[in-house]
Design an enzyme around this catalytic site. Structure first.
Site, short mmCIF file in Angstrom:
data_model
loop_
_atom_site.label_atom_id
_atom_site.label_comp_id
_atom_site.label_asym_id
_atom_site.label_seq_id
_atom_site.Cartn_x
_atom_site.Cartn_y
_atom_site.Cartn_z
CB SER A 15 1.96 0.46 12.57
OG SER A 15 2.66 1.07 11.52
CG ASP A 56 1.18 6.78 4.91
OD1 ASP A 56 0.55 7.30 5.86
OD2 ASP A 56 1.02 5.57 4.54
CG HIS A 82 -3.68 5.71 3.87
ND1 HIS A 82 -2.39 6.01 4.23
CD2 HIS A 82 -3.76 4.36 3.89
CE1 HIS A 82 -1.73 4.89 4.49
NE2 HIS A 82 -2.54 3.87 4.27
CB CYS A 101 -3.27 6.59 7.76
SG CYS A 101 -2.78 8.23 7.19
#
Lengths: 375, 629
Positions: free
Chosen positions: B322, B359, B365, B378
């Site tokens: 991420s 996810d 989200h 996200c």
């Protein structure tokens, strides 16, 4: 004989050759100096080598005087006895001798060692001179073969030790005396004489054409005691020592080759290289001059000897000295292969010094008596 | 009688005439000898003189003292200590077998090793090193048995020493004897076998300064090789000292924080590129590696599953996960693919090509704009963005952020990671890029790998609004000869020119990650921290949704946290990567927080080398060129 009457006069200064003595003293001094410079005082307990050499020279002086005062005709009468004694000693060496570096050449006597092969040369000269004086000198048999047979046992015993250097000197005495005595034809004699003189150089030509490994094989075959296997290391180090002396030399103690032990046997067989490194070309010329002078005077003695025995003795002694001189210097300068022959009067060594001085005493003896009446 | 006498007399005459030829012969021979001597001594005298000089002298190398290494505040990191080396000169050894036996008994050497070091063939004159680093007790023991051990000597030598042991091991590196391969390289030409050079870390990259110059002693030796006296001495010159950018306290803290875990922590000053801390665990002991290792010891280190010799900061390549969303967001905004108001509804998955890309938050989200997507990390937002951008645009931005390239840190063998693209896949794998792979790449998974150092530079670049400096680890060199300190300048990197709004958004969102997002555990009362978490899936676990402790440790996710602080005026960038720890927000973020707090608490100390010469000094220019060549 009448000559005995004159004995009492012979030691007067008129008949005493001071030049001869001076040359001997000078060469001996240079020898001791070179030995002194190259052998450092090691331990307090052991006597320095140069002092030992001085002691040997003192003994040598005794031998010199002994050989000088006795009539050489008397000495000649003892020749065969001495020769027999020599053969016994040579056998003793082989049986009970001291072995060092692969060769059995020495008889230990107390703290000293005695090397009979050094005296063998002197005894051989005496024996052959006696033989030629007494025996008729006609015919091949009597001139060559018989003396050869006399000489042979000694030669074989010496080579058995093995001692190639002494063996070669020993043989050279026989050949030289043969030449001096045996040759009727003047031309042939001349030719052969030159051949002998030039033999070392001719040998160099033949020897020089051999490959290193061939030489090594020959040398190790004939004389396993000598290190030729070091790829000519000793010869090279000797040439470096001499060559690096250049014109004026490196001075006393200045010889790096000898001081740092790159030069092997600096105080014995390679003492000439030590001298040449320290004193350079000029020093070497002086030394060669001294030696040449000594031999020149010896030749004079031979030429003026009053009888056959004297002349033959002198010729043999000269051959003995000259051979050692030429071969020794020749090997240090790289003209000959390295064989263990000491430089007369300079190399450290008791037997060699004493024998050489005895020989010189005998030479002077011949000179002293040449003025005595023959009949 | 008279007849016989007469004959004898004639014969004598003849004989004596013949002897005259002896005289000629004598002169001839003496002349020839004199000629030969003239040739040797006069003609060839110079040549033989040179030979005799070569004979008598020998050159002995005098090893230089290696330069010292300090941290930025003058804390000693590497020095030299006396050490005892055991040498054997075979020439003086009478009984090799007996000697080996006594050495084995006295100092507990391995018999085979000793035997190998004392071969029966080869030069016997050169003393051979049998062991180094003898203890004082061993050295004394050998000395006391000196008479029984002819040919054995103990020599005092200089041994490289790292006082703080494992601290900054990868950064400092270690030293060792130059190898025969190295000797052939131009940079090592002035060295000789047995020279000690840096083999790793700064010791290696700055070896040219550290190692100094060997001296030479000319000694007179005798035929046996014994030294007699010194003829001439060319003194060795000691190596130059290095002042690193490292702050030893911060470095120790970072290492303590990693503890037994595998991973890396990097802290750099954003305004200079100074690396303040670079920890990599597991580590090696440079003291051990700087000594001679046995084959067994070396094998043990190389085959260690933790790969302690790998500097995870510059050589560890991990999926950015991420943390890559920073690059993605920038790419999206710069290309206009998204703007601040673009919204994506996240339902917990992204259907594509017949399957659903999930996810991390199974429930989804909800509606996300780009800032929310960074703050909450996200995945679906970025799947969508990635799909729109395409892999090659993503690759282009990754490239602009410096991914796929060396950061230029002066450490050996830096890795570049992988920035995949269609061209890359064709080139490397000779395969066509699959659309689904773009989806994985959008959240920093799949083929993409980065080093922690590269991510540090990404954060420094963001913190500096595009301005950054090449990471540097050496800030000054103190010349031993002159005592002068040469400051090495910071080298700016090419500006990453993005729109100010893009940087603004990144700053805001990254701070949001800490204040209200996935990195709550990085929130600090002392300083505003901005950062991004990452949880890198290991290849085997791509679709495994098992949680926590059920998973074997080796297969757990790597935890990332990339950050800078203070958020309002960044001075430090900190990146933490902990292998197999799980979620980045939980495991990596708190570590970064502690490093940042320690940095902020400590006064930004003025470096000790106050008497520095101006950076534009020609010597420095030369120095820099040499380092980078």
């Amino acid at each position: 004989m009448i000559d005995r009457v004159l004995d009492s006069r012979s030691l007067t200064p008129d008949h005493f050759d001071w030049r001869f003595l001076g040359l001997i003293a000078a060469i001996l001094s240079l020898g001791v100096l070179s030995i002194y410079s190259v052998t450092p005082v090691q331990a307090v307990t052991s006597t320095p080598v140069y002092l030992k050499q001085l002691a040997w020279i003192a003994i040598g002086c005794g031998a010199f005087v002994a050989m000088l005062v006795m009539d050489y005709h008397k000495i000649s009468r003892l020749a065969y006895v001495l020769y027999a004694l020599l053969l016994v000693l040579l056998v003793v060496v082989l049986v009970a001798g001291k072995t060092s570096r692969g060769a059995q050449r020495w008889i230990p006597i107390g703290p000293f060692v005695f090397q009979p092969s050094e005296f063998a040369k002197l005894v051989l000269v005496l024996t052959l001179a006696t033989y030629y004086t007494r025996s008729p000198r006609q015919g091949w048999m009597q001139r060559v073969v018989l003396p050869g047979l006399i000489m042979l046992p000694g030669l074989l015993l010496i080579l058995k030790q093995p001692d190639l250097g002494s063996g070669l000197s020993y043989l050279s005495i026989y050949i030289s005396m043969l030449l001096v005595v045996g040759m009727r034809s003047k031309a042939m004699g001349t030719l052969l004489l030159f051949a002998v003189m030039l033999f070392p150089f001719a040998w160099e030509l033949v020897w020089g054409s051999l490959h290193d490994y061939q030489r090594e094989r020959i040398m190790t075959f004939v004389d396993p005691a000598y290190d030729t296997g070091g790829k000519g290391y000793h010869g090279l180090q000797s040439r470096i020592a001499i060559g690096s002396g250049e014109l004026l030399g490196k001075g006393l103690y200045g010889g790096t080759q000898s001081q740092l032990k790159f030069l092997p046997e600096g105080h014995t067989d390679f003492v000439f290289a030590v001298f040449a490194e320290e004193w350079g070309f000029l020093g070497v010329l002086v030394l060669l001059g001294l030696f040449a002078g000594l031999i020149w005077l010896s030749l004079e003695i031979a030429l003026k000897a009053k009888d056959m025995l004297g002349a033959l003795l002198a010729a043999g002694l000269i051959a003995m000295l000259a051979f050692c001189l030429v071969i020794n210097i020749g090997m240090t300068v790289g003209l000959f292969p390295i064989v263990g022959i000491p430089l007369p009067l300079m190399s450290y060594g008791g037997s060699s010094t004493v024998a050489t001085m005895a020989a010189l005493g005998l030479l002077l003896n011949i000179k002293r008596r040449r003025l005595t009446l023959f009949y | 009688m008279s007849t016989r006498s007469g004959t004898q007399h004639d014969e004598l005459r003849e004989l004596q005439q013949r002897l005259i030829l002896f005289k000629i012969g004598l002169l001839l021979v003496v002349g020839l000898l004199a000629l030969r001597l003239w040739y040797l001594q006069i003609n060839e005298g110079d040549y033989y003189h040179d030979l005799s000089e070569n004979n008598r002298t020998r050159a002995v190398v005098l090893e230089p003292v290696r330069g010292l290494i300090y941290d930025r505040n003058g804390v000693l990191l590497a020095n030299n200590v006396p050490s005892f080396g055991l040498y054997v000169k075979l020439e003086d050894v009478k009984d090799r077998k007996a000697l080996i036996e006594s050495l084995v008994n006295l100092v507990g050497l391995d018999e085979n090793t000793v035997r190998k070091k004392l071969p029966e063939r080869g030069s016997k004159l050169l003393p051979r090193k049998v062991k180094d680093g003898l203890t004082l007790r061993e050295a004394a023991l050998i000395e006391s048995h000196r008479l029984d051990l002819p040919g054995v000597t103990v020599r005092a030598e200089s041994q490289r020493n790292y006082p703080s042991g494992l601290t900054a091991a990868h950064l400092l590196g270690y030293v060792g004897e130059v190898s025969s391969d190295q000797l052939e390289k131009p940079e090592y030409t002035e060295l000789h076998p047995g020279s000690i050079i840096g083999q790793y870390g700064v010791e290696r990259t700055y070896d040219r300064f550290l190692r100094g110059r060997a001296g030479q002693k000319t000694v007179e030796v005798d035929a046996m090789g014994h030294e007699k006296k010194t003829v001439e001495v060319g003194k060795p010159s000691a190596g130059d000292d290095l002042y690193l950018t490292i702050d030893a306290r911060l470095q120790s803290l970072a290492e303590q924080l990693l503890g037994e875990e595998f991973g890396a922590i990097i802290a750099i000053e954003t305004g200079t590129g100074d690396v303040l801390a670079m920890a990599s665990r597991p580590a090696f002991d440079p003291n051990v590696l700087s000594r001679e290792l046995t084959a067994k010891q070396w094998e043990k280190i190389v085959q260690d599953e933790g790969h302690p010799l790998t500097n995870r900061a510059t050589q560890g390549q991990y999926p950015p996960a991420s943390t890559f969303k920073i690059v993605m967001a920038a790419a999206g905004l710069e290309t206009g693919t998204v703007n601040l108001t673009t919204k994506v509804r996240c339902m917990g998955g992204y259907p594509f090509g017949g399957r659903v890309y999930r996810d991390w938050k199974e429930r989804g989200h909800g509606v996300m704009d780009v800032m929310d997507a960074i703050v909450d990390s996200c995945d679906v937002f970025f799947y969508t963005l990635g799909q729109k951008l395409g892999i090659d645009t993503m690759a282009q931005f990754a490239d602009r952020f410096g991914l796929g390239h060396e950061t230029g840190i002066e450490l050996p063998s830096e890795r570049t990671g992988i920035v995949p693209s269609t061209a890359w896949k064709t080139r490397v794998r000779n395969e066509i890029w699959l659309p689904g792979e773009t989806i994985s790449a959008a959240i920093g998974q799949g083929y993409t790998t980065v080093t922690p150092m590269q991510m540090t530079m990404v954060m420094a670049t963001v913190a500096g609004n595009g301005d950054s400096f090449r990471p540097r680890i050496v800030r000054a060199i103190k010349e031993r000869a002159t005592g002068q300190v040469l400051d090495l300048p910071s080298v700016p990197r090419p500006k990453l020119a993005l729109k100010p709004e893009t940087y603004e958004l990144l700053h805001e969102s990254l701070e949001g990650v800490v204040t209200r997002g996935t990195a709550g555990r990085a929130r600090s009362a002392l300083v505003r921290i901005a950062g991004k978490t990452g949880t890198a899936q290991t290849a085997a676990l791509k679709d495994d949704r098992r949680k926590g402790t059920d998973i074997p440790k080796k297969l757990r996710d790597h935890a990332w946290f990339v950050s800078y602080a203070p958020a309002e005026a960044p001075r430090i960038a900190v990146v933490v990567l902990v292998e197999n720890m799980g979620h980045g927000g939980s495991w990596a973020a708190p570590l970064a927080k502690q490093v940042i707090e320690a940095y902020v608490k400590s006064k930004p100390a003025e470096p000790v080398t106050a008497d520095a010469v101006p950076a534009e000094s020609p010597a420095v220019a030369v120095a820099m060129r040499e380092v980078h060549d």
